[in-house]
Write a protein that holds these residues in place. Structure first.
Motif, PDB file in Angstrom:
ATOM      1  N   VAL A  41     121.293  78.575  18.028  1.00  0.00           N
ATOM      2  CA  VAL A  41     121.411  78.662  19.117  1.00  0.00           C
ATOM      3  C   VAL A  41     120.025  79.575  19.806  1.00  0.00           C
ATOM      4  O   VAL A  41     119.648  80.973  18.758  1.00  0.00           O
ATOM      5  N   GLY A  42     119.840  79.445  21.188  1.00  0.00           N
ATOM      6  CA  GLY A  42     118.709  80.324  21.175  1.00  0.00           C
ATOM      7  C   GLY A  42     119.352  81.370  22.591  1.00  0.00           C
ATOM      8  O   GLY A  42     120.239  80.703  22.963  1.00  0.00           O
ATOM      9  N   VAL A  43     119.123  82.734  22.637  1.00  0.00           N
ATOM     10  CA  VAL A  43     119.098  83.140  24.246  1.00  0.00           C
ATOM     11  C   VAL A  43     117.992  83.462  25.258  1.00  0.00           C
ATOM     12  O   VAL A  43     116.807  83.785  24.280  1.00  0.00           O
ATOM     13  N   LEU A  44     118.752  82.987  26.229  1.00  0.00           N
ATOM     14  CA  LEU A  44     117.518  83.098  27.298  1.00  0.00           C
ATOM     15  C   LEU A  44     117.858  84.143  28.306  1.00  0.00           C
ATOM     16  O   LEU A  44     119.255  83.853  29.038  1.00  0.00           O
ATOM     17  N   PHE A  45     117.460  85.934  27.868  1.00  0.00           N
ATOM     18  CA  PHE A  45     118.088  86.484  29.079  1.00  0.00           C
ATOM     19  C   PHE A  45     117.740  86.220  30.265  1.00  0.00           C
ATOM     20  O   PHE A  45     116.427  85.793  30.169  1.00  0.00           O
ATOM     21  N   PRO A  46     118.142  85.957  31.565  1.00  0.00           N
ATOM     22  CA  PRO A  46     118.086  86.092  33.045  1.00  0.00           C
ATOM     23  C   PRO A  46     116.663  87.417  33.460  1.00  0.00           C
ATOM     24  O   PRO A  46     117.094  88.915  32.763  1.00  0.00           O
ATOM     25  N   GLY A  47     116.182  87.323  34.661  1.00  0.00           N
ATOM     26  CA  GLY A  47     115.116  88.723  35.063  1.00  0.00           C
ATOM     27  C   GLY A  47     116.362  88.607  35.849  1.00  0.00           C
ATOM     28  O   GLY A  47     117.132  88.499  36.281  1.00  0.00           O
ATOM     29  N   ASP A  48     115.508  89.737  37.232  1.00  0.00           N
ATOM     30  CA  ASP A  48     115.942  90.418  38.219  1.00  0.00           C
ATOM     31  C   ASP A  48     115.916  88.628  39.217  1.00  0.00           C
ATOM     32  O   ASP A  48     115.768  88.047  39.345  1.00  0.00           O
ATOM     33  N   ARG A  49     117.722  89.618  39.727  1.00  0.00           N
ATOM     34  CA  ARG A  49     117.831  88.431  40.677  1.00  0.00           C
ATOM     35  C   ARG A  49     119.149  89.410  41.249  1.00  0.00           C
ATOM     36  O   ARG A  49     119.297  90.091  41.307  1.00  0.00           O
TER      37      ARG A  49
ATOM     38  N   ASP B 162     124.460  85.353  13.042  1.00  0.00           N
ATOM     39  CA  ASP B 162     123.758  84.690  12.331  1.00  0.00           C
ATOM     40  C   ASP B 162     123.833  83.118  13.061  1.00  0.00           C
ATOM     41  O   ASP B 162     122.511  82.590  12.215  1.00  0.00           O
ATOM     42  N   GLU B 163     123.394  82.641  13.935  1.00  0.00           N
ATOM     43  CA  GLU B 163     123.850  81.034  14.622  1.00  0.00           C
ATOM     44  C   GLU B 163     122.229  81.355  15.451  1.00  0.00           C
ATOM     45  O   GLU B 163     122.017  81.013  15.533  1.00  0.00           O
ATOM     46  N   ILE B 164     121.779  82.410  16.002  1.00  0.00           N
ATOM     47  CA  ILE B 164     120.857  83.278  17.375  1.00  0.00           C
ATOM     48  C   ILE B 164     119.633  82.619  15.899  1.00  0.00           C
ATOM     49  O   ILE B 164     119.344  83.883  15.108  1.00  0.00           O
ATOM     50  N   VAL B 165     118.961  81.970  16.950  1.00  0.00           N
ATOM     51  CA  VAL B 165     117.447  81.597  15.900  1.00  0.00           C
ATOM     52  C   VAL B 165     116.376  81.877  17.005  1.00  0.00           C
ATOM     53  O   VAL B 165     115.466  82.110  16.323  1.00  0.00           O
ATOM     54  N   GLY B 166     116.769  82.135  17.841  1.00  0.00           N
ATOM     55  CA  GLY B 166     116.059  83.312  18.995  1.00  0.00           C
ATOM     56  C   GLY B 166     116.309  83.478  19.957  1.00  0.00           C
ATOM     57  O   GLY B 166     117.753  83.187  21.097  1.00  0.00           O
ATOM     58  N   VAL B 167     115.474  84.365  20.882  1.00  0.00           N
ATOM     59  CA  VAL B 167     116.133  85.532  22.193  1.00  0.00           C
ATOM     60  C   VAL B 167     114.614  85.957  23.306  1.00  0.00           C
ATOM     61  O   VAL B 167     113.571  85.948  21.798  1.00  0.00           O
ATOM     62  N   CYS B 168     114.421  85.696  24.231  1.00  0.00           N
ATOM     63  CA  CYS B 168     114.003  85.666  24.479  1.00  0.00           C
ATOM     64  C   CYS B 168     113.986  85.777  26.086  1.00  0.00           C
ATOM     65  O   CYS B 168     115.357  85.771  26.488  1.00  0.00           O
ATOM     66  N   GLY B 169     113.683  86.604  27.197  1.00  0.00           N
ATOM     67  CA  GLY B 169     114.055  86.889  28.680  1.00  0.00           C
ATOM     68  C   GLY B 169     113.001  86.687  29.469  1.00  0.00           C
ATOM     69  O   GLY B 169     112.045  86.419  29.306  1.00  0.00           O
ATOM     70  N   PHE B 170     113.331  86.161  30.518  1.00  0.00           N
ATOM     71  CA  PHE B 170     111.937  86.016  31.696  1.00  0.00           C
ATOM     72  C   PHE B 170     112.547  87.252  32.843  1.00  0.00           C
ATOM     73  O   PHE B 170     113.787  87.372  33.106  1.00  0.00           O
ATOM     74  N   GLY B 171     111.173  87.475  33.424  1.00  0.00           N
ATOM     75  CA  GLY B 171     111.418  88.762  34.067  1.00  0.00           C
ATOM     76  C   GLY B 171     111.354  90.039  33.734  1.00  0.00           C
ATOM     77  O   GLY B 171     112.246  89.384  32.481  1.00  0.00           O
ATOM     78  N   ALA B 172     110.899  90.729  34.497  1.00  0.00           N
ATOM     79  CA  ALA B 172     111.308  92.259  34.003  1.00  0.00           C
ATOM     80  C   ALA B 172     113.035  92.600  32.949  1.00  0.00           C
ATOM     81  O   ALA B 172     112.790  93.164  31.876  1.00  0.00           O
ATOM     82  N   ALA B 173     113.347  92.215  33.660  1.00  0.00           N
ATOM     83  CA  ALA B 173     114.791  92.035  33.429  1.00  0.00           C
ATOM     84  C   ALA B 173     115.832  92.177  32.081  1.00  0.00           C
ATOM     85  O   ALA B 173     116.256  92.582  31.079  1.00  0.00           O
ATOM     86  N   GLY B 174     115.009  90.460  32.077  1.00  0.00           N
ATOM     87  CA  GLY B 174     115.732  89.104  30.923  1.00  0.00           C
ATOM     88  C   GLY B 174     114.219  89.932  29.984  1.00  0.00           C
ATOM     89  O   GLY B 174     115.028  90.180  28.361  1.00  0.00           O
ATOM     90  N   GLU B 175     113.881  90.087  29.596  1.00  0.00           N
ATOM     91  CA  GLU B 175     112.106  90.651  29.078  1.00  0.00           C
ATOM     92  C   GLU B 175     113.581  92.088  28.278  1.00  0.00           C
ATOM     93  O   GLU B 175     113.092  91.568  26.955  1.00  0.00           O
TER      94      GLU B 175
END
Length: 275
Positions: free
Chosen positions: A112-120, A206-219
């Protein structure tokens, strides 16, 4: 009528069957749905009450052979379903869900990769939707913990509207609250033929292999989620960014730049400044 087939990696497949189906028929149906390189062979589909034999001693009992009838092995479950259909006048027919365990993996381990969204632009309905989904009580408690950190009721202030700090905090907190709910969501035990398993099953850390964020809030949310920042530090980072923008001037804003080179970005910034 259908059968839920699962493996120890939480991969799952749903196949339909008829009363004259054998385990070989079900195995063939499962294999048609598996990704390349994965195969279930004879004896590797194990129903209760036989599953404990495999756990205790795999050589003791391997499970039903391909020529065994599903109706014979699951006679009690099918009979119970027939009784329910006869007693319930609203029932349109016999609907039974049976469970099988596959000793062989049905696919690769879940990654599982998790992408957190930015300001919206968010509204109160988005927050309440997360709180009302399965596991949403954990999201609600997360907002309560964030309110203690911030010293005000974030959920109430955001729902009331007109509070820039609450809107800024909610942009970061909502994604984290949703992940909190997904990590703690109970497995409802049933597959849904129109929804992939990842859409309704809980996620394990333990299934999460990557985390990232887009924009200030996501990061900021990604940094909090992976433990690089505490929740308080992530929220304070948002405060510092907002204060920095405010200090530049009333018309100051921030943009996200995707692609291009340094010279191209510099020209775009200069053009925007002179517009």
């Amino acid at each position: 009528m259908y059968i839920d087939v699962r493996d120890h990696l939480r991969n799952s497949i749903q196949v339909s069957f008829s009363l004259d189906s054998t385990f070989g028929d079900v195995r063939n149906a499962v294999n048609k749905s598996l990704p390349a390189g994965f195969l279930v062979t004879e004896y590797e589909l194990v129903p209760a009450p036989f599953a404990h034999y495999v756990d205790d001693d795999p050589e003791c009992f391997k499970g039903p052979a391909d020529d065994w009838l599903i109706a014979d092995v699951f006679f009690d479950a099918l009979a119970a379903g027939l009784r329910r259909a006869e007693d319930d006048e609203a029932a349109e027919g016999l609907l039974v869900r049976l469970d099988l365990r596959s000793i062989a993996p049905l696919g690769p381990p879940r990654r599982v990769g998790v992408l957190f969204p930015g300001d919206r632009v968010l509204d109160a309905a988005a927050l309440e939707h997360v709180a009302s989904t399965p596991g949403g009580e954990h999201a609600a408690r997360f907002f309560g913990a964030a309110s203690s950190v911030r010293g005000y009721d974030v959920r109430a202030a955001f729902s009331a509207g007109g509070d820039d700090r609450a809107s800024r905090d909610a942009a970061l907190l909502l994604s984290l609250a949703f992940m909190e709910a997904r990590l703690r969501r109970p497995d409802d035990g049933a597959l849904r033929s129109n929804t992939p398993s990842w859409g309704h099953q809980p996620i394990k850390k333990d299934e999460i292999v990557g985390v990232c964020g887009f924009g200030a809030a996501g990061e900021a949310a990604a940094l909090v989620f992976c433990g690089a920042l505490t929740l308080e530090e992530g929220l304070e980072l948002g405060d510092a960014r907002a204060a920095g923008l405010a200090s530049v001037g009333a018309d100051a804003t921030a943009v996200s730049v995707v692609g291009g080179d340094a010279d191209g970005v510099a020209r775009a910034v200069a053009a925007a400044a002179n517009a």
